[in-house]
Design a protein around this motif. Structure first.
Motif, PDB file in Angstrom:
ATOM      1  N   VAL A 190       0.834  -1.207   0.000  1.00 39.82           N
ATOM      2  CA  VAL A 190       0.000   0.000   0.000  1.00 39.82           C
ATOM      3  C   VAL A 190       0.865   1.253   0.000  1.00 39.82           C
ATOM      4  CG1 VAL A 190      -1.682   1.345   1.312  1.00 39.82           C
ATOM      5  CG2 VAL A 190      -1.974  -1.129   1.095  1.00 39.82           C
ATOM      6  N   VAL A 191       1.866   1.299   0.877  1.00 40.16           N
ATOM      7  CA  VAL A 191       2.768   2.456   0.920  1.00 40.16           C
ATOM      8  C   VAL A 191       3.514   2.592  -0.400  1.00 40.16           C
ATOM      9  CG1 VAL A 191       4.819   3.427   2.022  1.00 40.16           C
ATOM     10  CG2 VAL A 191       3.021   2.422   3.426  1.00 40.16           C
ATOM     11  N   MET A 198       2.259   6.320  -6.995  1.00 43.30           N
ATOM     12  CA  MET A 198       1.334   7.340  -7.509  1.00 43.30           C
ATOM     13  C   MET A 198       1.999   8.713  -7.544  1.00 43.30           C
ATOM     14  SD  MET A 198      -2.296   8.593  -5.857  1.00 43.30           S
ATOM     15  CE  MET A 198      -1.411   9.379  -4.495  1.00 43.30           C
ATOM     16  N   PHE A 199       2.716   9.062  -6.455  1.00 42.94           N
ATOM     17  CA  PHE A 199       3.432  10.341  -6.444  1.00 42.94           C
ATOM     18  C   PHE A 199       4.492  10.384  -7.539  1.00 42.94           C
ATOM     19  CE2 PHE A 199       2.036  10.755  -1.909  1.00 42.94           C
ATOM     20  CZ  PHE A 199       1.382  11.972  -2.060  1.00 42.94           C
ATOM     21  N   PRO A 233     -10.059  -5.536  10.689  1.00 45.53           N
ATOM     22  CA  PRO A 233     -10.826  -5.445   9.435  1.00 45.53           C
ATOM     23  C   PRO A 233     -10.980  -4.003   8.951  1.00 45.53           C
ATOM     24  CG  PRO A 233     -11.887  -6.963  10.953  1.00 45.53           C
ATOM     25  CD  PRO A 233     -10.806  -6.277  11.722  1.00 45.53           C
ATOM     26  N   PHE A 234     -11.213  -3.089   9.879  1.00 45.78           N
ATOM     27  CA  PHE A 234     -11.377  -1.679   9.501  1.00 45.78           C
ATOM     28  C   PHE A 234     -10.102  -1.151   8.840  1.00 45.78           C
ATOM     29  CE2 PHE A 234     -10.640   2.799  10.473  1.00 45.78           C
ATOM     30  CZ  PHE A 234     -11.804   3.387   9.985  1.00 45.78           C
ATOM     31  N   SER A 235      -8.948  -1.383   9.468  1.00 44.75           N
ATOM     32  CA  SER A 235      -7.682  -0.885   8.920  1.00 44.75           C
ATOM     33  C   SER A 235      -7.363  -1.538   7.579  1.00 44.75           C
ATOM     34  CB  SER A 235      -6.548  -1.135   9.916  1.00 44.75           C
ATOM     35  OG  SER A 235      -6.704  -0.349  11.077  1.00 44.75           O
ATOM     36  N   LEU A 236      -7.674  -2.822   7.433  1.00 42.88           N
ATOM     37  CA  LEU A 236      -7.437  -3.499   6.152  1.00 42.88           C
ATOM     38  C   LEU A 236      -8.293  -2.883   5.048  1.00 42.88           C
ATOM     39  CD1 LEU A 236      -7.278  -7.243   7.290  1.00 42.88           C
ATOM     40  CD2 LEU A 236      -5.383  -5.862   6.439  1.00 42.88           C
ATOM     41  N   ILE A 237      -9.529  -2.575   5.365  1.00 42.72           N
ATOM     42  CA  ILE A 237     -10.428  -1.965   4.375  1.00 42.72           C
ATOM     43  C   ILE A 237      -9.939  -0.575   3.997  1.00 42.72           C
ATOM     44  CG2 ILE A 237     -12.754  -1.059   4.009  1.00 42.72           C
ATOM     45  CD1 ILE A 237     -13.786  -3.384   5.737  1.00 42.72           C
ATOM     46  N   VAL A 238      -9.571   0.227   4.998  1.00 41.72           N
ATOM     47  CA  VAL A 238      -9.083   1.588   4.732  1.00 41.72           C
ATOM     48  C   VAL A 238      -7.841   1.551   3.849  1.00 41.72           C
ATOM     49  CG1 VAL A 238      -8.051   3.638   5.786  1.00 41.72           C
ATOM     50  CG2 VAL A 238     -10.088   2.608   6.805  1.00 41.72           C
ATOM     51  N   LEU A 239      -6.889   0.692   4.191  1.00 47.05           N
ATOM     52  CA  LEU A 239      -5.654   0.607   3.404  1.00 47.05           C
ATOM     53  C   LEU A 239      -5.929   0.089   1.990  1.00 47.05           C
ATOM     54  CD1 LEU A 239      -3.145  -0.779   6.067  1.00 47.05           C
ATOM     55  CD2 LEU A 239      -3.247   1.530   5.133  1.00 47.05           C
ATOM     56  N   THR A 240      -6.860  -0.842   1.871  1.00 46.25           N
ATOM     57  CA  THR A 240      -7.209  -1.363   0.542  1.00 46.25           C
ATOM     58  C   THR A 240      -7.801  -0.263  -0.331  1.00 46.25           C
ATOM     59  OG1 THR A 240      -7.632  -3.587   1.429  1.00 46.25           O
ATOM     60  CG2 THR A 240      -8.611  -3.042  -0.704  1.00 46.25           C
ATOM     61  N   ILE A 241      -8.678   0.556   0.232  1.00 49.88           N
ATOM     62  CA  ILE A 241      -9.283   1.650  -0.517  1.00 49.88           C
ATOM     63  C   ILE A 241      -8.221   2.648  -0.977  1.00 49.88           C
ATOM     64  CG2 ILE A 241     -10.828   3.645  -0.342  1.00 49.88           C
ATOM     65  CD1 ILE A 241     -12.585   1.953   1.519  1.00 49.88           C
ATOM     66  N   TRP A 242      -7.316   3.007  -0.067  1.00 47.51           N
ATOM     67  CA  TRP A 242      -6.236   3.912  -0.441  1.00 47.51           C
ATOM     68  C   TRP A 242      -5.355   3.303  -1.533  1.00 47.51           C
ATOM     69  CZ3 TRP A 242      -4.870   8.902   0.855  1.00 47.51           C
ATOM     70  CH2 TRP A 242      -5.617   9.513   1.862  1.00 47.51           C
ATOM     71  N   GLY A 243      -5.030   2.017  -1.396  1.00 49.07           N
ATOM     72  CA  GLY A 243      -4.186   1.364  -2.389  1.00 49.07           C
ATOM     73  C   GLY A 243      -4.848   1.289  -3.754  1.00 49.07           C
ATOM     74  N   VAL A 244      -6.121   0.905  -3.791  1.00 49.74           N
ATOM     75  CA  VAL A 244      -6.849   0.834  -5.061  1.00 49.74           C
ATOM     76  C   VAL A 244      -6.955   2.210  -5.700  1.00 49.74           C
ATOM     77  CG1 VAL A 244      -9.095   0.348  -6.098  1.00 49.74           C
ATOM     78  CG2 VAL A 244      -8.134  -1.238  -4.420  1.00 49.74           C
ATOM     79  N   VAL A 265      -3.683   3.091  -7.347  1.00 53.10           N
ATOM     80  CA  VAL A 265      -3.483   2.391  -8.624  1.00 53.10           C
ATOM     81  C   VAL A 265      -4.316   3.033  -9.724  1.00 53.10           C
ATOM     82  CG1 VAL A 265      -3.888   0.225  -9.844  1.00 53.10           C
ATOM     83  CG2 VAL A 265      -2.867   0.181  -7.566  1.00 53.10           C
ATOM     84  N   ILE A 266      -5.577   3.314  -9.426  1.00 52.45           N
ATOM     85  CA  ILE A 266      -6.477   3.907 -10.434  1.00 52.45           C
ATOM     86  C   ILE A 266      -5.960   5.271 -10.892  1.00 52.45           C
ATOM     87  CG2 ILE A 266      -8.791   4.853 -10.814  1.00 52.45           C
ATOM     88  CD1 ILE A 266      -9.861   2.658  -8.968  1.00 52.45           C
ATOM     89  N   ILE A 267      -5.586   6.123  -9.930  1.00 55.25           N
ATOM     90  CA  ILE A 267      -5.080   7.451 -10.283  1.00 55.25           C
ATOM     91  C   ILE A 267      -3.805   7.347 -11.112  1.00 55.25           C
ATOM     92  CG2 ILE A 267      -4.085   9.571  -9.326  1.00 55.25           C
ATOM     93  CD1 ILE A 267      -6.002   9.236  -6.956  1.00 55.25           C
ATOM     94  N   SER A 268      -2.920   6.440 -10.723  1.00 57.58           N
ATOM     95  CA  SER A 268      -1.657   6.277 -11.448  1.00 57.58           C
ATOM     96  C   SER A 268      -1.891   5.907 -12.904  1.00 57.58           C
ATOM     97  CB  SER A 268      -0.796   5.212 -10.764  1.00 57.58           C
ATOM     98  OG  SER A 268      -0.474   5.579  -9.443  1.00 57.58           O
TER      99      SER A 268
END
Length: 326
Positions: free
Chosen positions: A230-231, A237-238, A299-310, A313-316
């Motif tokens: 994720v990081v 992306m940057f 589960p909450f942190s996994l979902i948050v990190l997954t959303i940020w990671g996806v 990828v999409i923006i990139s």
């Protein structure tokens, strides 16, 4: 696609970034191993060659004394109470939470590296996978090939995933080999308690269960790999958005450091739990530590990190495939 990935890996190896990261990891592990060894020697001087139960009991007494002091915050006092309850649970069940050996060092070192050290190593690779080619102009030559842009970027992203896996492998290998020289190479089957949860500041042991240390280490490595990806994705992306590698690395470093600060001082800012950098310490959930902000869970942190990671990828891919390259 295979040739593109091979070329990207070849460029990465020739740039010697992987070699630099390997050297840095080796030096850091040697430093932490020696520091841990000195700490163990100091404990022996203080309590002698006492049984681990005596050492753990002394640790409980020290934490109880700290709770009684007036110079600590209520939040830290709650954390100490939970740690005391956990330590007492280990005592009651006759399980040593710090079984000496290289596997224990490996587990603890990765626990403490997942929020900052490991992401920094990944960032060295990911922050200039695209921006470096923009700055020196080789990206234009790359785009003249009869290959779709998304395939070029995908080959770079796959290279990032492979590099993350390599970094985790080096972390594990060096941690085990170097620390084993001081602590021995045994302890893979040592019992580890997991399943602790904290509810309303109180430790809940209803779901606590035993797992062998090798299985716990696999879980820690899995979570560490996920955080690193994720990081790395956000740094990637940057690299796509910003031409300057230094600017991209600076922005990502600022986010990582701010995450550590927010986690420690902004427990009442509930909206902060949706920031990716506040959710990096996934291994804290395995240990049963108090989450930085109420309402957070694995589960909450996994979902948050997954959303940020996806999103990263999409923006990139959208920017790289649509934006003109000058």
């Amino acid at each position: 696609m295979n040739k593109l990935i091979y070329n990207e890996m070849l460029k990465l190896v020739k740039s010697k970034r992987l070699l630099v990261i390997t050297i840095i990891i080796g030096i850091m592990i040697m430093m932490f191993t020696y520091a841990q060894y000195r700490e163990m020697e100091n404990v022996k001087k203080r309590v002698g060659d006492a049984d681990w139960r005596v050492t753990l009991q002394q640790s409980i007494v020290d934490m109880q004394n700290r709770i009684g002091s007036s110079g600590i915050s209520e939040e830290f006092r709650s954390q100490l109470k939970v740690r005391i309850d956990q330590s007492q649970y280990y005592l009651d069940n006759n399980i040593n939470p710090q079984e000496p050996g290289a596997p224990t060092f490996l587990r603890v070192f990765l626990d403490n590296s997942i929020q900052l050290l490991l992401p920094l190593m990944v960032m060295i690779i990911s922050a200039d996978l695209v921006s470096s080619e923009k700055s020196i102009g080789t990206i234009k030559l790359l785009l003249t090939r009869p290959v779709r842009r998304w395939k070029i970027l995908l080959s770079k992203y796959i290279t990032l995933i492979l590099s993350v896996s390599f970094i985790l492998f080096i972390f594990g290998l060096f941690s085990y080999l170097i620390s084993g020289l001081f602590f021995g190479y045994v302890g893979w089957t040592a019992p580890i308690l997991t399943g602790f949860t904290v509810e309303a500041g109180e430790l809940n042991t209803a779901n606590v269960h035993l797992v062998p240390q090798w299985q716990y280490i696999l879980m820690v490595f899995g979570l560490g790999w996920f955080v690193s990806v994720v990081v790395g994705t956000l740094s990637f992306m940057f690299s796509v958005l910003i031409k300057s590698t230094a600017a991209g690395m600076g922005a990502m470093l600022a986010f990582l450091i701010s995450g550590s600060i927010i986690s420690s001082i902004a427990s009442s800012w509930e909206s902060a739990k949706y920031f990716f950098m506040v959710n990096l310490r996934l291994t804290d959930y395995l240990q049963g530590n108090i989450p930085p902000i109420e309402g957070m869970s694995l589960p909450f942190s996994l979902i948050v990190l997954t959303i940020w990671g996806v999103a990263g990828v999409i923006i990139s891919f959208l920017v790289f495939t649509k934006k003109d390259i000058y």
